[in-house]
Scaffold this active site. Structure first.
Site, short mmCIF file in Angstrom:
data_model
loop_
_atom_site.label_atom_id
_atom_site.label_comp_id
_atom_site.label_asym_id
_atom_site.label_seq_id
_atom_site.Cartn_x
_atom_site.Cartn_y
_atom_site.Cartn_z
CE1 TYR A 141 -3.37 -2.72 0.69
CE2 TYR A 141 -4.58 -0.41 1.13
CZ TYR A 141 -4.77 -1.70 0.95
OH TYR A 141 -5.97 -2.34 0.18
CE LYS A 191 1.91 -18.07 -2.74
NZ LYS A 191 1.05 -18.82 -3.33
CG ASP A 223 -2.13 -20.63 -2.04
OD1 ASP A 223 -1.88 -19.92 -0.66
OD2 ASP A 223 -1.73 -21.07 -3.05
CG ASP A 247 -8.02 -4.80 1.57
OD1 ASP A 247 -9.07 -4.18 1.57
OD2 ASP A 247 -7.97 -5.04 0.32
CG ASP A 251 -13.40 -7.39 1.47
OD1 ASP A 251 -14.15 -6.54 2.57
OD2 ASP A 251 -13.98 -6.97 0.20
C1 IPM Z 1 -10.83 -1.15 3.31
C2 IPM Z 1 -10.23 -0.71 2.40
C3 IPM Z 1 -9.33 0.19 2.19
C4 IPM Z 1 -8.04 -0.34 2.03
C5 IPM Z 1 -10.10 1.12 0.94
C6 IPM Z 1 -10.86 1.82 0.79
C7 IPM Z 1 -8.35 2.00 0.79
O1 IPM Z 1 -10.50 -1.29 1.50
O2 IPM Z 1 -10.47 -0.69 4.81
O3 IPM Z 1 -10.76 -2.82 3.77
O4 IPM Z 1 -8.05 -0.93 0.94
O5 IPM Z 1 -7.52 -0.77 2.97
MG MG Z 2 -10.71 -3.73 2.59
#
Ligand code: IPM
Ligand code: MG
Length: 370
Positions: A141, A191, A223, A247, A251
């Site tokens: 990042y 990884k 993975d 990240d 999700d």
């Molecule tokens: C998160 C989001 C952020 C990230 C984005 C919006 C920059 O996806 O907080 O997980 O990638 O960290």
């Molecule tokens: Mg995210």
């Protein structure tokens, strides 16, 4: 002495959900006789429109001078062009980096009443209770160079994944300490079969595990981990990983809880601020959901649970965190649902009503009952 809480409502449903969370904090403050002072500032798309930048310098300064920051969400279709020079997401990255909030805690707990809201089988998701500790201020990042350029065969682009041992160690330490306070199992995700940064990560995790003999450390490749999370999520307690892997995995993990609308997060540094507590940024992980913004449909529970984390980590009020979490659990148990978690036979409520119900449950607990 008053604690300063900076409110950054942001875009989309941010203002609605944070509005409810602030009301919850006010009820807790009144009940526990804590002096909370709220300030508000613009970030994200609204800040781009009004001030020409997603994170004005004085907002970053205001954040640094606060005890805690509660953020809604940033972004929306109006500011969606990924090639634009100013993007709402830069506010998040700027706050994380600018305040050195390197440890991002994302707890995932499946409420038993919400098991049917998950697309996964009930026997897989029942009883899930894990925390992902994601590195937040390094890795790909932020690594340099990160750019588009012209190479021999035309357009090319480069991103850089770099970590030094101090960055990895401070995060691992936070994760080991959290594991000690929980079920004492730590899964480090990397990884290491491909990436040099992952091999350093793994080496440091093994070194540090000598200082934490009571924590069981295991390693998983990222993975394979995506599969384990869907097949046997109950096996995990604390999961520690680098920025991009975290990240993606968080999700994925949100599916276990039935809705992103249930998941809070805390981003912490280790610097002590004025009050002798830890500065933190607290936000729901769901994002700005522009499609339902302004319709009183959003689920405020993730923002309210983020405010609960704020009470513990930045203000040192663990009992108050539990009080808020129990109020949320009670409301869910009684069958109240926003649209994202609605099931046949439950009571559909809007964002405001959900916030009010949580506050009523908090107020119904006598201080000596705790
Ligand atoms: C998160 C989001 C952020 C990230 C984005 C919006 C920059 O996806 O907080 O997980 O990638 O960290
Ligand atoms: Mg995210």
């Amino acid at each position: 002495m008053a604690y300063k809480v900076l409110i950054l409502k942001g875009d989309g449903i941010g203002p609605e959900v944070v509005g409810e969370a602030v009301q919850v904090l006010k009820v807790v403050a009144r009940r526990s006789a804590i002096d909370l002072e709220f300030e508000e500032a613009l970030v994200g798309g609204h800040a781009i429109d009004a001030l020409g930048t997603p994170l004005p310098d004085d907002v970053l300064k205001q954040a640094r001078d606060s005890d805690a920051i509660l953020l809604g969400a940033v972004g929306g279709p109006k500011w969606d062009d990924p090639g634009a020079e100013k993007r709402p997401e830069q506010a998040l990255l700027g706050l994380r980096k600018g305040l050195e909030l390197f440890a991002n805690l994302r707890p995932v707990r499946t409420f038993k009443e919400l098991v049917p809201s998950s697309p996964l089988k009930p026997d897989v998701v029942s009883g899930v209770d894990l925390v992902v500790v994601r590195e937040l201020t390094g890795g790909i990042y932020f690594g340099q160079p990160s750019e588009r350029r012209t190479g021999k065969s035309g357009r090319e682009a480069v991103d850089t994944l770099v970590y030094n041992e101090a960055e990895i160690r401070r995060l691992l330490k936070a994760a080991f300490e959290l594991a000690l306070d929980r079920r004492r199992k730590l899964t480090s995700v990397d990884k290491a079969n491909i990436l040099a940064s992952s091999r350093l990560w793994r080496e440091l995790a093994i070194e540090m595990s000598r200082d934490f003999p009571d924590v069981r450390l295991e390693h998983q490749l990222v993975d394979a981990m995506t599969m384990h999370l869907m097949r046997r999520p109950r096996d995990f307690d604390v999961i520690v990983t680098e920025n991009l892997f975290g990240d993606i995995l968080t999700d994925e993990a949100s599916v276990l809880a039935g809705s992103m609308g249930m998941l809070p997060s805390a981003s912490l540094g280790d610097e002590l601020n004025g009050a002798g507590c830890r500065l933190g940024l607290y936000e729901p992980i769901h994002g700005s959901a522009p499609d339902i913004a302004g319709r009183d449909e959003a689920n405020p529970l993730a923002a309210i649970l983020s405010a609960a984390m704020l009470l513990e980590y930045s203000l040192g009020l663990r009992a108050e965190r539990e009080l808020v979490e129990q109020a949320v659990a009670a409301v869910v148990h009684e069958g109240y649902r926003t649209r994202d978690i609605q099931q046949p036979g439950t009571k559909l409520v809007g964002c405001k009503a959900m916030g009010r119900l949580v506050r009523e449950r908090i107020e119904s607990v006598e201080p000596e009952d705790e």
